[in-house]
Design an enzyme around this catalytic site. Structure first.
Site, PDB file in Angstrom:
ATOM      1  N   HIS A 127       1.921   4.528  -2.929  1.00  0.00           N
ATOM      2  CA  HIS A 127       2.078   5.974  -2.729  1.00  0.00           C
ATOM      3  C   HIS A 127       3.491   6.421  -3.090  1.00  0.00           C
ATOM      4  O   HIS A 127       3.684   7.412  -3.808  1.00  0.00           O
ATOM      5  CB  HIS A 127       1.819   6.333  -1.259  1.00  0.00           C
ATOM      6  CG  HIS A 127       0.408   6.166  -0.807  1.00  0.00           C
ATOM      7  ND1 HIS A 127      -0.669   6.666  -1.501  1.00  0.00           N
ATOM      8  CD2 HIS A 127      -0.110   5.567   0.304  1.00  0.00           C
ATOM      9  CE1 HIS A 127      -1.778   6.390  -0.850  1.00  0.00           C
ATOM     10  NE2 HIS A 127      -1.473   5.714   0.238  1.00  0.00           N
ATOM     11  N   HIS A 130       0.836  -1.200   0.000  1.00  0.00           N
ATOM     12  CA  HIS A 130       0.000   0.000   0.000  1.00  0.00           C
ATOM     13  C   HIS A 130       0.874   1.255   0.000  1.00  0.00           C
ATOM     14  O   HIS A 130       0.700   2.154  -0.842  1.00  0.00           O
ATOM     15  CB  HIS A 130      -0.906   0.011   1.234  1.00  0.00           C
ATOM     16  CG  HIS A 130      -1.775   1.218   1.340  1.00  0.00           C
ATOM     17  ND1 HIS A 130      -3.067   1.250   0.851  1.00  0.00           N
ATOM     18  CD2 HIS A 130      -1.541   2.460   1.850  1.00  0.00           C
ATOM     19  CE1 HIS A 130      -3.584   2.446   1.062  1.00  0.00           C
ATOM     20  NE2 HIS A 130      -2.683   3.204   1.670  1.00  0.00           N
ATOM     21  N   GLU A 131       1.827   1.288   0.908  1.00  0.00           N
ATOM     22  CA  GLU A 131       2.708   2.458   0.994  1.00  0.00           C
ATOM     23  C   GLU A 131       3.645   2.541  -0.211  1.00  0.00           C
ATOM     24  O   GLU A 131       4.001   3.639  -0.651  1.00  0.00           O
ATOM     25  CB  GLU A 131       3.512   2.424   2.297  1.00  0.00           C
ATOM     26  CG  GLU A 131       2.663   2.440   3.553  1.00  0.00           C
ATOM     27  CD  GLU A 131       1.713   3.623   3.614  1.00  0.00           C
ATOM     28  OE1 GLU A 131       2.033   4.684   3.050  1.00  0.00           O
ATOM     29  OE2 GLU A 131       0.625   3.476   4.227  1.00  0.00           O
TER      30      GLU A 131
END
Length: 385
Positions: free
Chosen positions: A36, A32-33
């Site tokens: 980003h 998820h990170e």
């Protein structure tokens, strides 16, 4: 002695749950990170920190771009902190940003064009969906998936299927005009709704149409967990085989599996809002840890499938339009696109506070469900009674 034995057993269970939980959560949070981070780097955004976990750092290192990669003590999430952020929620530090020289603003997230900021924020949940698709596709390719012929082997007395006229030997070929290729397709369609469904059925060489409304039944799994699932009341009567798919077909099946999880999630939320489902099925970190430990007993493949499911859930949750989550940032950007300028600082600050309150309330409620289901309160009460 009974108390000491109970504590000893709890300690063993803690480790058997904790290790699979950290395995699953670390993979999901990391990707998820990474979503980003990757898109931010692509747009030339300066990233100060990439953290798995919150709180004090356990260990870490700096890359050649000056980003601090670290693992922290509280393993319940993670974050990417951009230059100019006040905190891990990407709330801008206005005083710091106002003091930035013009020639340095090009590297800062908060001065990037609107579409780039939106892309960076959306990349986290999208990365979760991609991870889930890759996991599902890999399992379908290298391990295979169970395929059963959509034949009715029996009908439960008093069930919706019995009331609708289903009979042993029926072959279900469609549901609400959607083609059915396996008994798993039937389970997938039925488990997401309590609305009346139309079934295309082959019987004795002829075609007929039956209608039935699934009813929610309680099912207890081998670990004692109670699940409420819409069911029709038919039993499988065909053959079952494990089929491996080629990579292209497996990817499409992974997409469908991901879509099915999203559909199930919204179906549950819909039943909960309309009062047809209790909110006690919501799970917090303790419940996820328990489930991870239980699933791990089936092997690494089952744990990977749980990782895919959790990845979809976290990606979807982050898209909810709640300030503090990714969806809240996207909501702010949508307002900015319509107004031609961002919301005021005070409005954004109040939004983040409301978002934090909502997220904390949900976390506390889910944790309360976990503790109640584990009968922790009854156990503690028994110690002092």
């Amino acid at each position: 002695m009974e108390l000491l034995a109970g504590i000893g057993g709890f300690g063993e269970s803690l480790w058997s749950y904790l290790i699979p939980f950290l395995f699953v959560l670390t993979i999901v949070v990391f990707f998820h990170e990474l979503g980003h981070f990757s898109v931010a780097r692509w747009f030339g955004v300066k990233v100060d920190v990439f953290s798995i976990g919150f709180g004090r750092e356990i260990f870490g290192w700096n890359d050649r771009h000056g980003t601090r990669w670290k693992v922290s003590w509280v393993p319940l999430g993670g974050y990417v902190k951009f230059a100019g952020d006040e905190n891990a929620a990407s709330v801008p530090d206005r005083e710091k940003l106002d003091a930035i020289p013009e020639d340095q603003k090009a590297d800062l997230f908060h001065f990037k064009p609107l579409h780039q900021r939106a892309a960076v924020v959306a990349a986290g949940p999208i990365a979760n969906f991609i991870l889930a698709i890759v996991i599902f596709a890999s399992v379908f390719t290298f391990v295979g998936r169970q395929i059963s012929t959509p034949l009715v082997g029996g009908v439960v007395d008093g069930s919706p299927a019995a009331a609708a006229g289903f009979m042993a030997g029926d072959r279900i070929v469609s549901i609400d005009r959607k083609r059915v290729d396996s008994f798993e397709d039937i389970q997938r369609y039925v488990s997401t709704t309590t609305s009346t469904m139309t079934f295309g059925v082959e019987r004795d060489g002829g075609q007929l149409t039956l209608t039935a409304t699934p009813q929610v039944n309680e099912i207890t799994d081998r670990f004692g967990n109670v699940h409420r699932v819409p069911q029709l009341g038919i039993q499988h009567g065909g053959t079952t085989e494990v089929v491996r798919s080629n990579p292209v077909a497996a990817i499409w099946q992974g997409v469908k599996q991901t879509g099915f999880i999203v559909e199930q999630t919204f179906a549950y939320i819909g039943r909960m809002i309309t009062g047809r489902e209790s909110a006690d099925q919501l799970r917090g970190p303790i419940g996820i840890a328990e489930t991870s430990g239980q699933i791990a007993t089936f092997g690494i493949v089952a744990l990977l499938m749980l990782t895919g499911l959790l990845s979809v859930s976290i990606g979807l949750l982050n898209l909810f339009p709640v300030p503090l989550l990714d969806g809240g940032h996207l909501l702010y950007y949508a307002v900015e696109a319509v107004r031609g300028r961002p919301l005021g600082e005070e409005a954004q600050e109040y939004g983040f506070r409301i978002g934090l309150a909502l997220v904390m309330t949900l976390m506390i409620f889910a944790t309360w469900n976990d503790l109640s289901r584990l009968q922790v309160f009854s156990f503690l009460g028994g110690l002092f009674s």
